[in-house]
Design a protein around this motif. Structure first.
Motif, PDB file in Angstrom:
ATOM      1  N   ALA A   5       0.841  -1.202   0.000  1.00  0.00           N
ATOM      2  CA  ALA A   5       0.000   0.000   0.000  1.00  0.00           C
ATOM      3  C   ALA A   5       0.874   1.249   0.000  1.00  0.00           C
ATOM      4  N   ASP A   6       0.242   2.398  -0.215  1.00  0.00           N
ATOM      5  CA  ASP A   6       0.962   3.670  -0.175  1.00  0.00           C
ATOM      6  C   ASP A   6       1.398   3.976   1.260  1.00  0.00           C
ATOM      7  N   PRO A   7       2.571   4.568   1.449  1.00  0.00           N
ATOM      8  CA  PRO A   7       3.012   4.917   2.808  1.00  0.00           C
ATOM      9  C   PRO A   7       2.209   6.073   3.379  1.00  0.00           C
ATOM     10  N   PHE A   8       2.211   6.194   4.712  1.00  0.00           N
ATOM     11  CA  PHE A   8       1.603   7.340   5.376  1.00  0.00           C
ATOM     12  C   PHE A   8       2.552   8.534   5.256  1.00  0.00           C
ATOM     13  N   THR A   9       1.997   9.737   5.240  1.00  0.00           N
ATOM     14  CA  THR A   9       2.787  10.970   5.111  1.00  0.00           C
ATOM     15  C   THR A   9       2.505  11.901   6.279  1.00  0.00           C
ATOM     16  N   THR A  10       3.329  12.922   6.417  1.00  0.00           N
ATOM     17  CA  THR A  10       3.116  13.908   7.479  1.00  0.00           C
ATOM     18  C   THR A  10       1.769  14.616   7.305  1.00  0.00           C
ATOM     19  N   GLU A  11       1.323  14.775   6.079  1.00  0.00           N
ATOM     20  CA  GLU A  11       0.026  15.415   5.824  1.00  0.00           C
ATOM     21  C   GLU A  11      -1.113  14.508   6.282  1.00  0.00           C
ATOM     22  N   ASN A  12      -0.978  13.191   6.069  1.00  0.00           N
ATOM     23  CA  ASN A  12      -2.013  12.231   6.465  1.00  0.00           C
ATOM     24  C   ASN A  12      -2.316  12.271   7.953  1.00  0.00           C
ATOM     25  N   ILE A  13      -1.277  12.513   8.769  1.00  0.00           N
ATOM     26  CA  ILE A  13      -1.413  12.324  10.221  1.00  0.00           C
ATOM     27  C   ILE A  13      -1.295  13.631  11.014  1.00  0.00           C
ATOM     28  N   LYS A  14      -1.404  14.756  10.331  1.00  0.00           N
ATOM     29  CA  LYS A  14      -1.179  16.038  11.011  1.00  0.00           C
ATOM     30  C   LYS A  14      -2.212  16.327  12.095  1.00  0.00           C
ATOM     31  N   ASP A  15      -3.423  15.759  11.975  1.00  0.00           N
ATOM     32  CA  ASP A  15      -4.483  16.045  12.942  1.00  0.00           C
ATOM     33  C   ASP A  15      -4.605  14.986  14.032  1.00  0.00           C
ATOM     34  N   VAL A  16      -3.693  14.018  14.067  1.00  0.00           N
ATOM     35  CA  VAL A  16      -3.724  12.978  15.087  1.00  0.00           C
ATOM     36  C   VAL A  16      -3.208  13.533  16.410  1.00  0.00           C
ATOM     37  N   GLN A  17      -4.010  13.376  17.475  1.00  0.00           N
ATOM     38  CA  GLN A  17      -3.604  13.778  18.813  1.00  0.00           C
ATOM     39  C   GLN A  17      -4.078  12.709  19.787  1.00  0.00           C
ATOM     40  N   ALA A  18      -3.162  12.174  20.598  1.00  0.00           N
ATOM     41  CA  ALA A  18      -3.553  11.125  21.542  1.00  0.00           C
ATOM     42  C   ALA A  18      -2.552  11.043  22.680  1.00  0.00           C
ATOM     43  N   LYS A  19      -2.998  10.443  23.789  1.00  0.00           N
ATOM     44  CA  LYS A  19      -2.060  10.165  24.869  1.00  0.00           C
ATOM     45  C   LYS A  19      -1.037   9.144  24.394  1.00  0.00           C
ATOM     46  N   ASP A  26       6.500   2.222   5.463  1.00  0.00           N
ATOM     47  CA  ASP A  26       5.167   2.649   5.910  1.00  0.00           C
ATOM     48  C   ASP A  26       5.200   4.039   6.539  1.00  0.00           C
ATOM     49  N   PHE A  27       6.203   4.276   7.393  1.00  0.00           N
ATOM     50  CA  PHE A  27       6.306   5.536   8.132  1.00  0.00           C
ATOM     51  C   PHE A  27       7.749   6.043   8.048  1.00  0.00           C
ATOM     52  N   SER A  28       7.934   7.214   7.478  1.00  0.00           N
ATOM     53  CA  SER A  28       9.267   7.796   7.365  1.00  0.00           C
ATOM     54  C   SER A  28       9.727   8.358   8.705  1.00  0.00           C
ATOM     55  N   VAL A  29      10.999   8.711   8.797  1.00  0.00           N
ATOM     56  CA  VAL A  29      11.521   9.349  10.007  1.00  0.00           C
ATOM     57  C   VAL A  29      10.806  10.673  10.254  1.00  0.00           C
ATOM     58  N   ASP A  30      10.466  11.401   9.196  1.00  0.00           N
ATOM     59  CA  ASP A  30       9.745  12.664   9.361  1.00  0.00           C
ATOM     60  C   ASP A  30       8.387  12.444  10.018  1.00  0.00           C
ATOM     61  N   VAL A  31       7.704  11.362   9.650  1.00  0.00           N
ATOM     62  CA  VAL A  31       6.422  11.032  10.271  1.00  0.00           C
ATOM     63  C   VAL A  31       6.616  10.701  11.746  1.00  0.00           C
ATOM     64  N   ILE A  32       7.649   9.928  12.054  1.00  0.00           N
ATOM     65  CA  ILE A  32       7.948   9.593  13.446  1.00  0.00           C
ATOM     66  C   ILE A  32       8.212  10.848  14.268  1.00  0.00           C
ATOM     67  N   LYS A  33       9.007  11.745  13.722  1.00  0.00           N
ATOM     68  CA  LYS A  33       9.323  12.988  14.434  1.00  0.00           C
ATOM     69  C   LYS A  33       8.059  13.797  14.703  1.00  0.00           C
ATOM     70  N   GLN A  34       7.201  13.884  13.699  1.00  0.00           N
ATOM     71  CA  GLN A  34       5.978  14.670  13.861  1.00  0.00           C
ATOM     72  C   GLN A  34       5.061  14.046  14.914  1.00  0.00           C
ATOM     73  N   LEU A  35       4.883  12.732  14.854  1.00  0.00           N
ATOM     74  CA  LEU A  35       3.972  12.073  15.788  1.00  0.00           C
ATOM     75  C   LEU A  35       4.499  12.081  17.219  1.00  0.00           C
ATOM     76  N   SER A  36       5.815  12.110  17.382  1.00  0.00           N
ATOM     77  CA  SER A  36       6.384  12.117  18.734  1.00  0.00           C
ATOM     78  C   SER A  36       6.006  13.379  19.496  1.00  0.00           C
ATOM     79  N   ALA A  37       5.635  14.425  18.767  1.00  0.00           N
ATOM     80  CA  ALA A  37       5.193  15.670  19.397  1.00  0.00           C
ATOM     81  C   ALA A  37       3.680  15.687  19.625  1.00  0.00           C
TER      82      ALA A  37
END
Length: 297
Positions: A101-115, A126-137
Motif C-alpha cells: 500500500a501507499d506509505p503514510f505521510t506527514t500530511e495524512n497524520i497532522k491532525d492525530v492527537q492522543a495520549k 510505511d512511516f518515514s523518520v519525518d512522520v515519526i518525528k511529527q507524531l512524537s510531538a
C-alpha cells in the motif's frame, strides 16, 4: 482525530496457513489492535484507528465500524497483501508480500492527537523518520520494530537493519521487538545488553517478546521479567505480538505500572493464541487467566 489511544497502520489482506488450517482474512497490526481493544471494558479510554487501504477492500473498514470502532481512512492505490505460513512450532513463520500500500505521510497524520499513538508498522517504508518525528510531538509514540526490519524482494520478506534507526529511535517512547529483531538492531546476542543499547539510543520502554518464553520489559534502567501464560491450545499465532502491544498500551493508558501492564499484555496475547483472528475474549477472562496463573505458581 483526538483520542486516548490511536493506532495508525494499514489493514492487510492475509492468507494464513498452519499445519491444520488455511484462512483468508483481514489483518495487520491495526486490525488485531482495533478488534482486541474493542472487546475490553475500556473504562473511559477512547480509541480510534487511522488506516489506509484500496477502495475495493473497504468492507474490512465497514465491518469495524459496524461493531463501534471509529475509523478514519486514507485512500491507497493498493492494500497490503501478506501470506503467512506457520510450521508446527508457531514461533516459526514464513512470509510473502503479494502487494504493498501507499506509505503514510506527514500530511495524512497532522491532525492525530492522543495520549498514546501506536504505529502498526508492516513494511520499512510505511512511516518515514519525518512522520515519526511529527507524531512524537503529538503523543507518547509506540512502535513495533518488525516492519522496519522487513525488506520485500520478489515478494519474499528479508530481514534487514533499520535505515536511520538512531535518528528514529530517539523519538520513540515505547519500542516492541522480539529476540531476532533486537539482535539485528543492536548487534547484541545478549538480550539484556540489546535492551540497554536501545535505551541508550533514546527508547524509554523496551518491550522484548520471546514467544512461549515470556517477555522482558526494560525501563528506567530496570528489567521486568514477565512469564508466558500457558495456552490451552496453540491455534494461530498471527497477531499475538500486536495483541501484546495492545494490552500493554491499554493498561498503561489506564495508569497501570509497567509490571501490571506487562502481565496483562502476556495474558491477553495468550488468549488470542488460542483462536484464529483477533482477540475475541473479555477483560474479565484476561484477569481470570492472570489469577489462575498466580494460583498455580
Amino acid at each position: 482525530m483526538k483520542k486516548d489511544i490511536i493506532c495508525i497502520g494499514h489493514i492487510t489482506k492475509d492468507k494464513i496457513v498452519t499445519p491444520r488450517t488455511e484462512v483468508y482474512m483481514p489483518g495487520g497490526t491495526s486490525f488485531y489492535f482495533s478488534y482486541g481493544i474493542n472487546n475490553l471494558d475500556r473504562k473511559g479510554i477512547s480509541y480510534g484507528l487511522v488506516t489506509s487501504l484500496a477502495a475495493e477492500d473497504m468492507k474490512a473498514v465497514d465491518d469495524m465500524r459496524s461493531v463501534g470502532i471509529e475509523v478514519e481512512v486514507v485512500p491507497s492505490r493498493n492494500t497490503v497483501y501478506f501470506e503467512n505460513i506457520y510450521e508446527e512450532d508457531s514461533n516459526k513463520r514464513h512470509q510473502r508480500v503479494r502487494a504493498k500500500a501507499d506509505p503514510f505521510t506527514t500530511e495524512n497524520i497532522k491532525d492525530v492527537q492522543a495520549k498514546y499513538i501506536v504505529l502498526g508498522t508492516l513494511l520499512a517504508d510505511d512511516f518515514s523518520v519525518d512522520v515519526i518525528k511529527q507524531l512524537s510531538a503529538q503523543g507518547i509514540l509506540v512502535v513495533d520494530a518488525q516492519g522496519y526490519l522487513r525488506e520485500v524482494r520478489d515478494e519474499k520478506v528479508y530481514a534487514i537493519d533499520w535505515t536511520c534507526k538512531e535518528e528514529a529511535l530517539q523519538h520513540i517512547d515505547i519500542l516492541k521487538v522480539n529476540e531476532y529483531e533486537i539482535e539485528v538492531l543492536t548487534g547484541k546476542k545478549d538480550l539484556r545488553e540489546g535492551c540497554i543499547q536501545l535505551a541508550k539510543w533514546g527508547v524509554k520502554e523496551v518491550l522484548l517478546t520471546l514467544g512461549s518464553y515470556g517477555s522482558i520489559i526494560y525501563a528506567d534502567k530496570q528489567f521486568y521479567e514477565i512469564p508466558a501464560y500457558k495456552p490451552t491450545d496453540e491455534v494461530d499465532a498471527t497477531g499475538c505480538g500486536d495483541t501484546y502491544v495492545m494490552g500493554y498500551v491499554y493498561k498503561r493508558a489506564q495508569g497501570a505500572g509497567i509490571l501490571e501492564a506487562g502481565h496483562f499484555a502476556a495474558a491477553v496475547s495468550t488468549l488470542k493464541l488460542e483462536a484464529s483472528g483477533p482477540f475475541k475474549g473479555t477483560e474479565q477472562e484476561v484477569q481470570e487467566r492472570i489469577a489462575l496463573s498466580l494460583r498455580q505458581a
